[in-house]
Design a protein around this motif. Structure first.
Motif, PDB file in Angstrom:
ATOM      1  N   ALA A 186       0.769  -0.980  -0.198  1.00 52.33           N
ATOM      2  CA  ALA A 186       0.330   0.189   0.245  1.00 52.33           C
ATOM      3  C   ALA A 186       0.920   1.069  -0.013  1.00 52.33           C
ATOM      4  CB  ALA A 186      -0.683  -0.078   1.098  1.00 52.33           C
ATOM      5  N   SER A 187       0.819   1.846  -0.676  1.00 51.82           N
ATOM      6  CA  SER A 187       1.527   3.212  -0.976  1.00 51.82           C
ATOM      7  C   SER A 187       0.707   4.463  -2.081  1.00 51.82           C
ATOM      8  CB  SER A 187       2.609   2.411  -1.852  1.00 51.82           C
ATOM      9  OG  SER A 187       2.706   2.030  -3.117  1.00 51.82           O
ATOM     10  N   GLN A 188       1.513   5.110  -1.869  1.00 48.18           N
ATOM     11  CA  GLN A 188       0.670   7.327  -2.256  1.00 48.18           C
ATOM     12  C   GLN A 188       1.924   7.612  -3.181  1.00 48.18           C
ATOM     13  OE1 GLN A 188      -0.485   9.404   0.838  1.00 48.18           O
ATOM     14  NE2 GLN A 188      -0.063  11.476  -0.548  1.00 48.18           N
ATOM     15  N   ALA A 189       0.775   7.590  -4.167  1.00 39.29           N
ATOM     16  CA  ALA A 189       1.533   8.903  -5.227  1.00 39.29           C
ATOM     17  C   ALA A 189       0.454   9.741  -5.254  1.00 39.29           C
ATOM     18  CB  ALA A 189       1.487   7.361  -6.529  1.00 39.29           C
ATOM     19  N   GLU A 190       0.888  11.229  -5.130  1.00 37.61           N
ATOM     20  CA  GLU A 190       0.441  12.091  -5.552  1.00 37.61           C
ATOM     21  C   GLU A 190      -1.018  12.081  -4.195  1.00 37.61           C
ATOM     22  OE1 GLU A 190      -0.596  12.972  -9.012  1.00 37.61           O
ATOM     23  OE2 GLU A 190       1.589  13.431 -10.015  1.00 37.61           O
ATOM     24  N   ALA A 191      -2.558  12.363  -5.016  1.00 39.09           N
ATOM     25  CA  ALA A 191      -3.415  12.486  -4.464  1.00 39.09           C
ATOM     26  C   ALA A 191      -4.298  10.862  -4.277  1.00 39.09           C
ATOM     27  CB  ALA A 191      -4.479  13.189  -4.484  1.00 39.09           C
ATOM     28  N   LYS A 192      -3.901   9.623  -4.888  1.00 37.54           N
ATOM     29  CA  LYS A 192      -4.320   8.359  -4.452  1.00 37.54           C
ATOM     30  C   LYS A 192      -3.083   7.546  -4.062  1.00 37.54           C
ATOM     31  CE  LYS A 192      -7.689   8.265  -7.148  1.00 37.54           C
ATOM     32  NZ  LYS A 192      -8.941   8.577  -7.250  1.00 37.54           N
ATOM     33  N   VAL A 193      -4.694   6.396  -3.178  1.00 34.87           N
ATOM     34  CA  VAL A 193      -3.347   5.327  -2.906  1.00 34.87           C
ATOM     35  C   VAL A 193      -3.853   4.087  -3.669  1.00 34.87           C
ATOM     36  CG1 VAL A 193      -3.732   3.925  -0.801  1.00 34.87           C
ATOM     37  CG2 VAL A 193      -3.261   6.316  -0.671  1.00 34.87           C
ATOM     38  N   THR A 194      -2.387   3.619  -3.609  1.00 27.80           N
ATOM     39  CA  THR A 194      -2.978   1.900  -4.490  1.00 27.80           C
ATOM     40  C   THR A 194      -2.883   1.269  -3.951  1.00 27.80           C
ATOM     41  OG1 THR A 194      -1.768   2.773  -7.208  1.00 27.80           O
ATOM     42  CG2 THR A 194      -1.790   0.596  -6.221  1.00 27.80           C
ATOM     43  N   VAL A 195      -3.489  -0.421  -3.455  1.00 25.76           N
ATOM     44  CA  VAL A 195      -3.174  -1.067  -2.736  1.00 25.76           C
ATOM     45  C   VAL A 195      -3.065  -2.536  -3.244  1.00 25.76           C
ATOM     46  CG1 VAL A 195      -4.185  -2.776  -1.050  1.00 25.76           C
ATOM     47  CG2 VAL A 195      -4.733  -0.022  -1.134  1.00 25.76           C
ATOM     48  N   SER A 196      -2.134  -3.230  -3.712  1.00 26.54           N
ATOM     49  CA  SER A 196      -1.956  -4.283  -3.856  1.00 26.54           C
ATOM     50  C   SER A 196      -2.064  -5.344  -3.343  1.00 26.54           C
ATOM     51  CB  SER A 196      -0.695  -4.716  -4.266  1.00 26.54           C
ATOM     52  OG  SER A 196      -0.274  -3.511  -5.545  1.00 26.54           O
ATOM     53  N   MET A 197      -2.999  -6.945  -3.796  1.00 28.26           N
ATOM     54  CA  MET A 197      -3.302  -7.727  -2.488  1.00 28.26           C
ATOM     55  C   MET A 197      -2.938  -9.137  -3.211  1.00 28.26           C
ATOM     56  SD  MET A 197      -7.250  -6.751  -1.821  1.00 28.26           S
ATOM     57  CE  MET A 197      -8.130  -5.990  -3.506  1.00 28.26           C
ATOM     58  N   ASP A 198      -2.613 -10.187  -2.337  1.00 26.80           N
ATOM     59  CA  ASP A 198      -3.041 -11.602  -2.839  1.00 26.80           C
ATOM     60  C   ASP A 198      -4.446 -12.307  -2.871  1.00 26.80           C
ATOM     61  OD1 ASP A 198      -2.287 -14.019  -3.919  1.00 26.80           O
ATOM     62  OD2 ASP A 198      -0.821 -14.362  -3.083  1.00 26.80           O
ATOM     63  N   LYS A 199      -5.170 -12.664  -4.293  1.00 29.04           N
ATOM     64  CA  LYS A 199      -6.630 -13.528  -3.582  1.00 29.04           C
ATOM     65  C   LYS A 199      -6.428 -14.485  -3.920  1.00 29.04           C
ATOM     66  CE  LYS A 199      -9.782 -11.728  -5.115  1.00 29.04           C
ATOM     67  NZ  LYS A 199     -10.975 -11.110  -4.309  1.00 29.04           N
ATOM     68  N   GLY A 200      -5.643 -15.453  -3.112  1.00 34.15           N
ATOM     69  CA  GLY A 200      -5.229 -16.508  -2.568  1.00 34.15           C
ATOM     70  C   GLY A 200      -4.291 -17.325  -3.494  1.00 34.15           C
ATOM     71  N   ASN A 201      -4.861 -17.416  -4.941  1.00 34.17           N
ATOM     72  CA  ASN A 201      -4.496 -18.193  -6.073  1.00 34.17           C
ATOM     73  C   ASN A 201      -3.366 -17.648  -6.662  1.00 34.17           C
ATOM     74  OD1 ASN A 201      -5.754 -15.902  -7.390  1.00 34.17           O
ATOM     75  ND2 ASN A 201      -7.367 -17.512  -8.755  1.00 34.17           N
ATOM     76  N   GLY A 202      -2.167 -16.655  -6.301  1.00 33.39           N
ATOM     77  CA  GLY A 202      -1.355 -16.598  -7.027  1.00 33.39           C
ATOM     78  C   GLY A 202      -1.656 -14.890  -7.657  1.00 33.39           C
ATOM     79  N   GLU A 203      -2.961 -14.922  -7.895  1.00 29.63           N
ATOM     80  CA  GLU A 203      -3.198 -13.817  -9.115  1.00 29.63           C
ATOM     81  C   GLU A 203      -3.257 -12.811  -8.025  1.00 29.63           C
ATOM     82  OE1 GLU A 203      -7.541 -11.882 -10.848  1.00 29.63           O
ATOM     83  OE2 GLU A 203      -7.587 -13.688  -9.315  1.00 29.63           O
ATOM     84  N   ILE A 204      -2.457 -10.995  -8.388  1.00 27.16           N
ATOM     85  CA  ILE A 204      -2.366 -10.224  -7.723  1.00 27.16           C
ATOM     86  C   ILE A 204      -3.227  -8.918  -8.213  1.00 27.16           C
ATOM     87  CG2 ILE A 204      -0.746  -7.863  -7.163  1.00 27.16           C
ATOM     88  CD1 ILE A 204       0.011 -10.590  -5.632  1.00 27.16           C
ATOM     89  N   VAL A 205      -4.168  -8.713  -7.362  1.00 26.41           N
ATOM     90  CA  VAL A 205      -4.962  -7.597  -7.928  1.00 26.41           C
ATOM     91  C   VAL A 205      -4.479  -5.957  -7.331  1.00 26.41           C
ATOM     92  CG1 VAL A 205      -7.353  -7.002  -8.042  1.00 26.41           C
ATOM     93  CG2 VAL A 205      -6.615  -8.927  -8.337  1.00 26.41           C
ATOM     94  N   SER A 206      -4.793  -5.525  -8.293  1.00 34.00           N
ATOM     95  CA  SER A 206      -4.203  -4.317  -7.101  1.00 34.00           C
ATOM     96  C   SER A 206      -6.279  -2.539  -7.618  1.00 34.00           C
ATOM     97  CB  SER A 206      -3.000  -2.710  -7.789  1.00 34.00           C
ATOM     98  OG  SER A 206      -2.327  -3.580  -8.131  1.00 34.00           O
ATOM     99  N   ILE A 207      -6.018  -2.299  -6.501  1.00 35.72           N
ATOM    100  CA  ILE A 207      -7.153  -1.717  -6.824  1.00 35.72           C
ATOM    101  C   ILE A 207      -6.701  -0.077  -6.086  1.00 35.72           C
ATOM    102  CG2 ILE A 207      -8.873  -2.820  -6.065  1.00 35.72           C
ATOM    103  CD1 ILE A 207      -8.645  -2.268  -2.741  1.00 35.72           C
ATOM    104  N   GLU A 208      -7.242   0.846  -6.290  1.00 37.16           N
ATOM    105  CA  GLU A 208      -7.319   2.034  -5.862  1.00 37.16           C
ATOM    106  C   GLU A 208      -7.954   3.449  -5.422  1.00 37.16           C
ATOM    107  OE1 GLU A 208      -5.806   4.866  -9.370  1.00 37.16           O
ATOM    108  OE2 GLU A 208      -4.208   4.619  -8.963  1.00 37.16           O
ATOM    109  N   GLY A 209      -7.538   4.331  -4.296  1.00 36.40           N
ATOM    110  CA  GLY A 209      -8.309   4.634  -3.551  1.00 36.40           C
ATOM    111  C   GLY A 209      -7.924   6.181  -3.121  1.00 36.40           C
ATOM    112  N   SER A 210      -8.647   7.408  -2.131  1.00 32.22           N
ATOM    113  CA  SER A 210      -8.228   8.129  -1.968  1.00 32.22           C
ATOM    114  C   SER A 210      -7.497   8.390  -0.554  1.00 32.22           C
ATOM    115  CB  SER A 210      -9.441   9.524  -1.733  1.00 32.22           C
ATOM    116  OG  SER A 210     -10.520   8.886  -0.991  1.00 32.22           O
ATOM    117  N   TYR A 211      -7.689   7.299  -0.168  1.00 31.55           N
ATOM    118  CA  TYR A 211      -7.176   6.693   1.597  1.00 31.55           C
ATOM    119  C   TYR A 211      -7.308   5.232   1.804  1.00 31.55           C
ATOM    120  CZ  TYR A 211      -6.699  11.747   3.064  1.00 31.55           C
ATOM    121  OH  TYR A 211      -6.677  13.242   3.209  1.00 31.55           O
TER     122      TYR A 211
END
Length: 475
Positions: free
Chosen positions: A241-266
C-alpha cells in the motif's frame, strides 16, 4: 549508577497509566496503599487519548448523522445536514481533555502520585524512571506492569504518507475520504467501514480472515455491509500500500497467486496487538513469558516473581480495556489480601458500528464442538415495537443453549442498544442461568430488552412475536 544518587522508597509502583493501570492505582490507594503511577505520555493511555474514546466519538457522530433522515420523516425540521470533520475534531479533543483531566483529578483525590517518564526494571525491587535529562531511582515493595500493547502491521505498507494510515490516525482526519480502503477484520475495521460509509465515503473493506463472531452474526454482518454499499473483498492478503500524489494504490494476493490492485483516496490498516515489553527491563528479571511472549500470570495477576504483577495487553487474552480494568482492580485487591480472581470466560465483545454488535459466551459452533446438545433461537429486531417506532429495525438476538439442561451458553446480538443489553447476558452467563431465569423477570415495555426475552422464549417455541416453528418431517 552514579555514587551518591538518591533512591526513593515506594510502596506500590504501577507502570502505565492506561485504563488498567489507573484503575489499579486508584483501587490500591482506596485500600490504604501508597501508590506511584508512572506514565511516559498521557494518563488514560491509548484507550482514552488515541483509541477507544476518539473512535467512539466518530461512531456516535455517524449514528446520529444517520438518524437525521428518520427525524425529518417524524416531522423534525432543519436545514441541510453537513458532516464537518473539522468541528468534530475540536469536539473530540475537548472530550479527551476533559476525560483525561477527570482521571488526573481522581488520582489526586486518591493521593496517587503521578510520575512522568519511562520506567525500566533494574532488579526485582528497584526501578529507574527516565524523563528527558532526569533520572529517578525507586525501591518498591510491589509493582504492576500495565504498559499495554504495540500494534504490528503487515509488511509492504508505506506509512510515511498522509493518506496511508494506521487505524488510530483515521480519527484525526478533517475531511471525509472520497474513496476509503480498509484492511482488517476486527472491530475497529468494521467501525471505520460503517462510520465513513454513513458519512458518504465509497468504502472497500479487505478482509484478512474470518469475522470473529457466531456464524449468524457474520452472515447478517455481510448483509448489512452490502446494504450500506461497503464493497467487501474476502480471502485476500495485503502485498503493498503506497501513495502517489492524491491516490493510494493497494495490491493484494487473492490466494491463487493472482495479484489485484485497487485505488482510493485513503487507506487504513488495522494492526495486531503485541505486548509492549521491549524497553522495560524485563530481560534483567526472571519473569516467565508465554510462547507468544505475553507475561504469564495467575488468576490474581501475579507473575512468576511474587511481588510483581501484570495486567492488560501484556497478558494473554483479548486486547480490550474491559479486561485490563478488571485485572487492575483484582491485582490491587489481591495485593491487599482479598480473595479475588479474574475469569475471562465471559468477556463481552462489542462493535460500535451501525447497527452495533455485542456478544458473550459460546458461539453455536463452539458449543457444538464442546459437545453440548445445542438449541438456538433467533429473534429479529424488526419484530420489536420500540425498534419499529425508532426506525432501528436491523439486527437480531441469538441465544445458544444446552437442550439437556436448559443452560444458556451464549448470547449474540446485533441491533441498536446491543452494547447496553449485553450486560444482562453477561450477568446471566456468570450466574449459570437457565432459560427460565431469563424468562421469569418482567422486562420493560416498550424497549429493546424485549428482543432478548423473546429470543429466550423462542428456545421452547413460546415467543409471541415470532412465527411458529415448522414441524420437522418425520423420518
Amino acid at each position: 549508577m552514579v555514587v551518591g544518587e538518591i533512591t526513593e522508597d515506594k510502596d506500590i509502583v504501577v507502570i502505565g497509566g492506561g485504563p488498567g493501570g489507573y484503575h489499579a492505582a486508584i483501587r490500591a490507594a482506596s485500600l490504604g496503599r501508597q501508590v506511584t503511577l508512572i506514565e511516559r505520555e498521557d494518563v488514560g493511555g491509548t484507550c482514552l487519548n488515541k483509541g477507544c474514546i476518539p473512535s467512539k466519538v466518530f461512531t456516535h457522530f455517524a449514528q446520529e448523522f444517520k438518524k437525521t433522515k428518520h427525524l425529518k420523516e417524524m416531522g423534525m425540521e432543519f436545514g441541510e445536514v453537513v458532516a464537518n470533520l473539522s468541528s468534530l475534531q475540536n469536539y473530540k479533543n475537548k472530550k479527551i481533555t476533559q476525560l483525561r483531566a477527570g482521571v488526573e483529578s481522581l488520582c489526586k483525590a486518591s493521593k496517587v502520585e503521578i510520575v512522568k517518564g519511562s520506567a525500566s526494571f533494574l532488579s526485582e525491587s528497584r526501578i529507574g524512571v527516565e524523563n528527558g535529562h532526569e533520572f529517578s531511582l525507586f525501591n518498591f515493595k510491589q509493582a504492576i506492569v500495565a504498559t499495554g500493547g504495540e500494534l504490528q502491521y503487515p509488511d509492504g505498507i508505506e506509512f510515511d504518507s498522509d493518506r496511508v494510515l494506521k487505524e488510530k490516525e483515521i480519527f484525526q482526519l478533517e475531511e471525509i475520504p472520497e474513496e476509503l480502503i480498509i484492511y482488517g477484520n476486527d472491530y475497529i475495521s468494521l467501525e471505520v467501514a460503517t462510520i465513513f460509509s454513513i458519512l458518504g465515503s465509497r468504502v472497500t473493506l479487505i478482509l484478512n480472515g474470518e469475522f470473529p463472531f457466531d456464524s449468524a452474526i457474520s452472515k447478517e454482518l455481510f448483509r448489512q455491509l452490502k446494504k450500506q454499499k461497503v464493497n467487501v473483498i474476502k480471502n485476500s492478503t495485503l502485498q503493498a500500500a503506497s501513495q502517489a500524489e492524491a491516490k493510494v494504490t493497494v495490491s493484494m494476493d487473492k490466494g491463487n497467486g493472482e495479484i489485484v490492485s485497487i485505488e482510493g483516496s485513503y487507506f487504513v490498516a488495522s494492526g495486531k496487538v503485541k505486548p509492549n515489553l521491549s524497553d522495560i527491563g524485563l530481560d534483567r528479571l526472571r519473569v516467565e513469558l508465554t510462547e507468544e511472549d505475553y507475561i504469564r500470570t495467575d488468576g490474581e495477576g501475579r507473575t512468576s516473581i511474587p511481588n510483581i504483577w501484570a495486567i492488560g495487553d501484556v497478558t494473554e487474552g483479548p486486547s480490550l480495556a474491559v479486561k485490563a480494568i478488571k485485572q487492575g482492580k483484582v491485582a490491587a485487591e489481591a495485593m491487599a489480601g482479598l480473595q479475588v480472581e479474574v475469569d475471562l470466560q465471559f468477556v463481552p465483545t462489542v462493535v460500535q458500528m451501525s447497527p452495533p454488535i455485542a456478544c458473550a459466551g459460546l458461539t453455536e459452533e463452539e458449543a457444538r464442538r464442546a459437545g453440548y446438545s445445542v438449541t438456538v433461537s433467533e429473534n429479529p429486531v424488526r419484530g420489536n415495537g420500540y425498534a419499529q417506532l425508532t426506525d432501528e429495525k436491523d439486527g437480531f438476538v441469538k441465544v445458544v443453549s444446552d437442550s439437556e439442561t436448559d443452560l444458556i451458553l451464549g448470547i449474540h446480538m446485533m441491533g441498536m442498544g446491543a452494547a447496553e443489553l449485553i450486560t444482562s447476558g453477561v450477568l446471566g452467563l456468570e450466574m449459570a442461568a437457565r432459560d427460565e431465569d431469563f424468562r421469569f423477570p418482567l422486562y420493560p415495555h416498550p424497549s429493546m430488552n424485549e428482543s432478548l426475552l423473546e429470543a429466550v422464549e423462542g428456545l421452547k417455541g413460546d415467543a409471541v412475536h415470532m412465527p411458529p416453528r415448522k414441524e420437522e418431517l418425520a423420518r
